[in-house]
Design an enzyme around this catalytic site. Structure first.
Site, PDB file in Angstrom:
ATOM      1  N   CYS A  37       0.283 -10.076  -2.005  1.00 44.97           N
ATOM      2  CA  CYS A  37       1.012  -8.817  -1.824  1.00 44.97           C
ATOM      3  C   CYS A  37       1.153  -8.468  -0.352  1.00 44.97           C
ATOM      4  O   CYS A  37       2.243  -8.210   0.138  1.00 44.97           O
ATOM      5  CB  CYS A  37       0.281  -7.668  -2.523  1.00 44.97           C
ATOM      6  SG  CYS A  37       0.740  -7.476  -4.255  1.00 44.97           S
ATOM      7  N   CYS A  39      -7.628  -1.321  -5.264  1.00 43.03           N
ATOM      8  CA  CYS A  39      -6.744  -2.482  -5.322  1.00 43.03           C
ATOM      9  C   CYS A  39      -7.326  -3.548  -6.250  1.00 43.03           C
ATOM     10  O   CYS A  39      -6.597  -4.178  -7.006  1.00 43.03           O
ATOM     11  CB  CYS A  39      -6.556  -3.067  -3.919  1.00 43.03           C
ATOM     12  SG  CYS A  39      -4.865  -3.007  -3.326  1.00 43.03           S
TER      13      CYS A  39
END
Lengths: 106, 251
Positions: free
Chosen positions: B170, B212
């Site tokens: 990401c 996360c």
């Protein structure tokens, strides 16, 4: 642990418009959210904010569940004479906080 | 002569453009940026104010305040946050700024350790870290940190969780893209502890990392776990030279 931050000039000329900015630490819990245990978290809101300039009400606001945590309220007032601005926040569960700031008008 | 001049121009433009790193600040909307720019609006300043009061408050059986040993924070704590995580000789592992503060609370003030992510610890940490605002991140060149940092980088590139995603997929490969409604930032730890609008409160880098990690459906490491500190070490190296923004605001 209630904390508030008030940003405004210490001195102003007579007739000048003074910008006042306030920030207060408060969860503003809506009463609609569930906690980790699945139970509703009880409502805990600041309901009313007011500012008095030497005792005279110059600004007030009502607060509702849609207001985010740690409400930031800003407004202006006219500097008329040296005096104390009294800021007060009142809310659920007997929440009450008052702060005083002196404004010197020249 | 003309060729020389052209070559110089090319070198200059490459030099300026070679750093493609961007703080999360630059991925935010102008409205959120305005909150961070103005201390009177930034709700994180409530914690900083509390931290400033705690700095001068005597605590523990030693009845000592931070200021009694360290003096005024704007001078003594300037630049400290740029050097963390740092190696702690006593525990023989890297520790974060928050853990360093807590070690001081226990060893010097003889007070009960502050709970990780507690408002008291976040207040002190944000107050100390703010003294480094505007200074570049400068991780220490300590060879004892190297193996930890290597493990941190490995973890950064390792696919984890049911979504089978690594941090790098990401934040390196798709930074600037979108994850549902949110822009994916480059994951530079420039402003911690941050006031996150989603949290409606202040949180540490470890809280962000845990968010996360559970986001990719992996089991998050607990607060204070050495794996999180290792990740922080790698992130600090990755963000070397970027300016500290504490206390930052993020969406």
């Amino acid at each position: 642990m209630a904390r508030a931050l008030i940003t405004m000039p210490k001195t102003a000329k007579r007739g000048e418009i003074v910008e006042i900015r306030t920030l207060i630490a408060h969860p503003m819990e809506t009463g609609y959210r569930a906690g980790d245990d699945g139970q509703l978290v009880p409502r805990d809101l600041i309901r009313r904010f007011s500012c008095r300039y030497d005792g005279e009400l110059v600004f007030s606001a009502e607060l509702f569940p849609a207001v985010a945590a740690n409400p930031y309220i800003t407004f202006c007032t006219l500097a008329t004479a040296s005096g104390t601005l009294q800021f007060s926040w009142e809310g659920d569960r007997g929440f009450s906080q008052t702060e005083n700031v002196v404004l010197t008008v020249t | 002569m003309r060729r020389w001049w052209l070559a110089l121009c090319v070198v200059a433009s490459v030099g300026a453009a070679s750093d493609t790193r961007r703080s999360g600040f630059e991925f935010m909307t102008p409205e959120t940026q305005a909150i961070q720019r103005d201390d009177a609006q930034n709700p994180a300043m409530l914690w900083v104010q509390e931290g400033a009061a705690a700095w001068e408050r005597k605590a523990g059986t030693a009845a000592r305040a931070c200021i009694d040993c360290h003096g005024a924070a704007p001078t003594s704590m300037k630049g400290v946050a740029t050097r963390y995580p740092a190696f702690d000789a006593a525990t023989r592992r890297p520790i974060t700024l928050g853990q360093r503060i807590n070690a001081c609370v226990v060893d010097r003030q003889h007070a009960a350790a502050l709970v990780p992510e507690s408002q008291e610890l976040l207040a002190l940490e944000s107050f100390v870290a703010m003294q480094s605002r505007g200074l570049p991140i400068a991780p220490p060149e300590d060879p004892r940190l190297a193996p930890f940092r290597e493990r941190g980088e490995k973890l950064y590139r390792q696919r984890i969780g049911q979504l089978d995603l690594s941090c790098a997929q990401c934040h390196d490969e798709r930074a600037g893209g979108r994850l549902a409604g949110a822009t994916i930032p480059q994951a530079h730890p420039t402003g911690y502890p941050i006031y996150r609008l989603e949290w409606q409160g202040l949180g540490s880098l470890q809280r962000r990392l845990r968010g996360c990690i559970s986001g990719v459906r992996a089991e998050p490491f607990s607060y204070g776990a050495v794996e999180l500190t290792e990740l922080e070490l790698y992130l600090a190296r990755r963000a070397t030279g970027m300016k500290i923004e504490t206390p930052a605001v993020r969406p």
